[in-house]
Write an enzyme that holds these catalytic residues in place. Structure first.
Site, PDB file in Angstrom:
ATOM      1  N   CYS A 144       0.836  -1.324  -0.284  1.00  0.00           N
ATOM      2  CA  CYS A 144       0.389  -0.323   0.248  1.00  0.00           C
ATOM      3  C   CYS A 144       0.965   0.963   0.068  1.00  0.00           C
ATOM      4  O   CYS A 144       1.934   1.291  -0.628  1.00  0.00           O
ATOM      5  CB  CYS A 144      -0.730  -0.134   1.260  1.00  0.00           C
ATOM      6  N   GLY A 180      -1.304   1.040  -4.653  1.00  0.00           N
ATOM      7  CA  GLY A 180      -3.158   0.964  -4.314  1.00  0.00           C
ATOM      8  C   GLY A 180      -3.620   1.373  -4.904  1.00  0.00           C
ATOM      9  O   GLY A 180      -4.025   2.726  -4.841  1.00  0.00           O
ATOM     10  N   ASN A 184       1.301  -0.226   5.678  1.00  0.00           N
ATOM     11  CA  ASN A 184       1.397  -0.734   5.149  1.00  0.00           C
ATOM     12  C   ASN A 184       2.829  -2.087   4.614  1.00  0.00           C
ATOM     13  O   ASN A 184       3.438  -2.108   5.548  1.00  0.00           O
ATOM     14  CB  ASN A 184       3.205   0.317   4.112  1.00  0.00           C
ATOM     15  N   GLY A 185       2.222  -3.375   3.929  1.00  0.00           N
ATOM     16  CA  GLY A 185       2.865  -4.833   5.138  1.00  0.00           C
ATOM     17  C   GLY A 185       1.754  -5.587   5.026  1.00  0.00           C
ATOM     18  O   GLY A 185       0.846  -5.730   4.245  1.00  0.00           O
ATOM     19  N   TYR A 215       9.474  -3.760  -9.650  1.00  0.00           N
ATOM     20  CA  TYR A 215       8.349  -3.485 -10.241  1.00  0.00           C
ATOM     21  C   TYR A 215       7.582  -2.219  -9.473  1.00  0.00           C
ATOM     22  O   TYR A 215       6.633  -1.804 -10.397  1.00  0.00           O
ATOM     23  CB  TYR A 215       7.349  -4.825  -9.757  1.00  0.00           C
TER      24      TYR A 215
END
Length: 498
Positions: free
Chosen positions: A2, A28, A102-103, A255
């Site tokens: 995220c 996201g 985030n994770g 990426y």
């Protein structure tokens, strides 16, 4: 994976947080949320959708205050279609805390049971972020014990969080009346950085969010470190992990991140150039350069690698695909049916670049293989004589449990297959993969302080040391729900058809 942002300022923050989220939109696309604080009261708006669609003028006016948080959501656990699982999350005790994360926690289910039976806290969603918030809230409550909140209490609470929580997490939390607390897991798997502007301190997942909002990048938050910024803008930091080690997720550089970001001292763009350089050596050993007429990237992330490869091999570099900017990144779309449907909407081939040529397509990675199949066929339909495919990343053979939506082995085209078997499935004339060690060396050479990366989806080594076969099966079962069925209920369908 995220995108998160936090801001303490001497002026209103709603517009700056919105702007930062736009710069993190690539991280996201399923939901977005902002919370601000004014006079110890939180003001929040969150919903499913892209940032520009979630926030209208009336929503922005309803977000007053000089500090706040924001998040763009890419779900890997829970339900991608649940409005309730959009972040930020909120608990009213102690003090009142809102959190963005985030994770992905690898022990979320065990923690959820522990929170209910021992800590007497209720979790109302399937989101591991709500679990993490409640663990943090419980530990802050234990360290303060009714006393006025001090930064030392917060740092001790984070120490206890590190002992209880496993997995990857970059966290920003806003504590009512006190300030912003941020911390990163002891392995630094997910990124988090700090920047400053006039009278402002911002925390964000990527440096591009700082630079794009006129903040000067200061540094990355260290693995295991906690940072507290009070409402007057005073910042304190302390290491809260016993044995921190920097093992950032290598897929960020391959990426996920924007090429104009710098993460943990590594330029994402330069990392991708380096991957192209090492990939060129692999191509030469598989396909003689005189059998390749043109090198064409598959937009967007592969462009630096493809350009560097073409230059080193002395081959023409051409743009053969035009991307529709209004279709989201297919890799982070929940649900295979949505992914399949969007490939041809996302890319269109320029026939003149393919007709009668032997084409080398370069992609950043090959995960499920469905997109690669479609693109190879598009190249053939456009008149290519031969289609070679090179991946700047090694074969993705193992599930990712740290926040990337590839948790089941059955979805990975390279799992339990040889390169030749994958080539036959994709339908290209030759398939060239990056080497794992070469990938680590190419990126790691840009910051020698990083001794290793989390490259678990490539090499099967899970840096947190707590993930086995049974854990992968459990995490796969808890993966994000896409609400697909045989009728192909895509994101474009009505969620509650009448």
């Amino acid at each position: 994976m995220c995108g998160i942002v936090g801001l303490v300022s001497n002026s209103p923050v709603n517009q700056l947080i919105y702007d930062a989220l736009l710069l993190l939109q690539h991280r996201g696309q399923d939901a977005a949320g902002i919370v601000t604080q004014q006079e110890n009261k939180f003001f929040m708006h969150k919903a499913k959708g892209m940032v520009k669609d979630v926030f209208r003028t009336r929503n922005m006016r309803a977000l007053p205050g000089n500090c706040g948080l924001g998040q763009v959501r890419y779900p890997t656990a829970g339900n991608a279609f649940s409005e309730e699982e959009a972040q930020p999350f909120y608990v009213n005790a102690p003090f009142g805390i809102v959190l963005v994360h985030n994770g992905n926690l690898t022990n979320a289910q065990a923690l959820k049971h522990e929170l209910f039976t021992v800590d007497h806290r209720h979790i109302n969603t399937e989101s591991d972020s709500e679990v993490l918030l409640n663990v943090l809230a419980h530990e802050i409550e234990r360290t303060t014990r009714g006393m006025p909140l001090q930064p030392a209490h917060l740092f001790e609470a984070v120490r206890r969080v590190h002992r209880r929580v496993k997995g990857s997490y970059a966290v920003i939390a806003l504590i009512a009346g006190h300030g912003v607390l941020a911390f990163r897991d002891p392995f630094g798997i997910r990124p988090l950085c700090i920047g400053r502007g006039p009278g402002q301190i911002m925390l964000a997942s990527e440096s591009v969010a700082l630079e794009g909002t006129m903040h000067q990048f200061e540094r990355d938050v260290a693995p295991g470190e906690a940072v507290f910024i009070d409402l007057q803008g005073k910042m304190l930091a302390e290491q809260c992990a016993e044995k921190p080690v920097l093992n950032p997720c290598i897929f960020e550089f391959v990426y996920l991140a924007r090429p104009d970001s710098v993460m943990d001292g590594i330029s994402v763009y330069q990392a991708r150039l380096n991957l192209g350089q090492t990939l060129a050596k692999r191509v030469v050993s598989t396909v003689p350069p005189n059998e390749i007429d043109v090198v064409i990237p598959i937009p967007e992330s592969s462009r630096p690698s493809a350009a560097q490869l073409a230059q080193l091999l002395g081959l023409p570099y051409r743009e053969g695909f035009v991307k529709n900017r209004y279709v989201g990144r297919t890799f982070i779309m929940p649900g295979q049916a949505v992914r399949k449907k969007s490939v041809r909407q996302k890319l269109n081939a320029i026939a003149s670049e393919f007709k009668g040529r032997n084409v080398l397509l370069v992609d950043d990675s090959i995960v499920r293989g469905t997109t690669s199949q479609e693109i190879v066929q598009m190249a053939r339909d456009a008149g290519a004589r031969k289609v070679y495919l090179a991946s700047a990343a090694p074969p993705v053979r193992f599930p990712n449990v740290y926040g990337i939506d590839m948790p089941t082995s059955s979805e990975l085209v390279a799992y339990n297959r040889t390169v030749e078997e994958v080539r036959a499935i994709i339908g290209c004339d030759a398939l060239i993969y990056q080497d794992v060690d070469a990938m680590k060396k190419a990126i790691g050479s840009l910051n020698l302080a990083i001794k290793d990366f989390d490259a678990s989806c490539f090499d099967g080594v899970y840096v947190t040391g707590d993930v086995g076969v049974a854990d992968i099966a459990r995490l796969s079962a808890a993966r994000v729900s896409s609400q697909e069925d045989e009728q192909d209920n895509s994101r474009l369908a009505l969620p509650n058809p009448i």
